[in-house]
Design a protein around this motif. Sequence first.
Motif, PDB file in Angstrom:
ATOM      1  N   VAL A 108       4.028   5.683  -3.109  1.00  0.00           N
ATOM      2  CA  VAL A 108       3.341   6.484  -2.421  1.00  0.00           C
ATOM      3  C   VAL A 108       4.214   7.918  -2.313  1.00  0.00           C
ATOM      4  O   VAL A 108       3.267   8.824  -2.326  1.00  0.00           O
ATOM      5  N   TYR A 112       1.537  10.221  -4.338  1.00  0.00           N
ATOM      6  CA  TYR A 112       0.589  10.806  -3.220  1.00  0.00           C
ATOM      7  C   TYR A 112       1.321  11.983  -2.469  1.00  0.00           C
ATOM      8  O   TYR A 112       0.964  13.127  -2.752  1.00  0.00           O
ATOM      9  N   SER A 155      -2.626   4.351  -4.381  1.00  0.00           N
ATOM     10  CA  SER A 155      -2.069   5.757  -4.281  1.00  0.00           C
ATOM     11  C   SER A 155      -2.799   6.824  -5.080  1.00  0.00           C
ATOM     12  O   SER A 155      -3.097   8.005  -4.651  1.00  0.00           O
TER      13      SER A 155
END
Length: 247
Positions: A108, A112, A155
């Motif tokens: 993540v 992201y 993600s």
Amino acid sequence: MTTSLDGKVALVTGATGGIGAEIARTLAAAGAAVTVVGRNAEAGATVVKELNRGLFVAADLTRRETHQSILDATLALFGRLDILVNNAAAHAAGPALEGAEEDFDRIVALNYKAAFFLTQAALPSLIASGAGRIVNISSIGTVKSYAGAAIYNSSKAALDNLTKSWALEHGPDGVRANAVNPGIVVDGPMSAPVQEFLDIEHAVLPTIPARRLATAADVAAVVTFLAGPGADYLNGVIVPLDGGLTA
């Protein structure tokens, strides 16, 4: 295609090998100057040698302080930024039941969070360009999931949503934000653990009408189109580069 990006400056993350390196090479062949971002200085220098106008910046994108330094180096050498390709990513293959928190945080953080804050830092320059382009490298797993990639796919689903948000918020500024959702990329290092986890020949290829996996060159070609003037009216589009898997 050889002149469509003349005078443009691109920044590609995760570009020291695999898909990212191919994207950098293809954008450069179309006329762009390219900043190559990655962690491996030796590999980055090798990629830059293949470009007409290139710059390598070593960075750990999960550290927010690196984002502005990447942009500063790009602007210092090239004077502008027109194209941002968020390609850097992390993966971990395995059943969701066995997913580890450290893998979740690592994936993540890069897939992201880093993409969000690097783009946030880059947006003033992309807006100043007058025709800024954001191209996010996502995954077909956000549309048609597959076993062994729950953290990665979720993600990337967040990245798809960011793509639409940026398109909505900054379309009036001349910025176009789109994403490419490749299927499994045969020569992409990120796909290697998935190819080991899945039965490609018997479980995957029969579901793809094209009867082959994607290649890094396939991805780079779509990215280069989205970065160019021919895609000016495409905004907030998620391109399923999957050989017909989701048709």
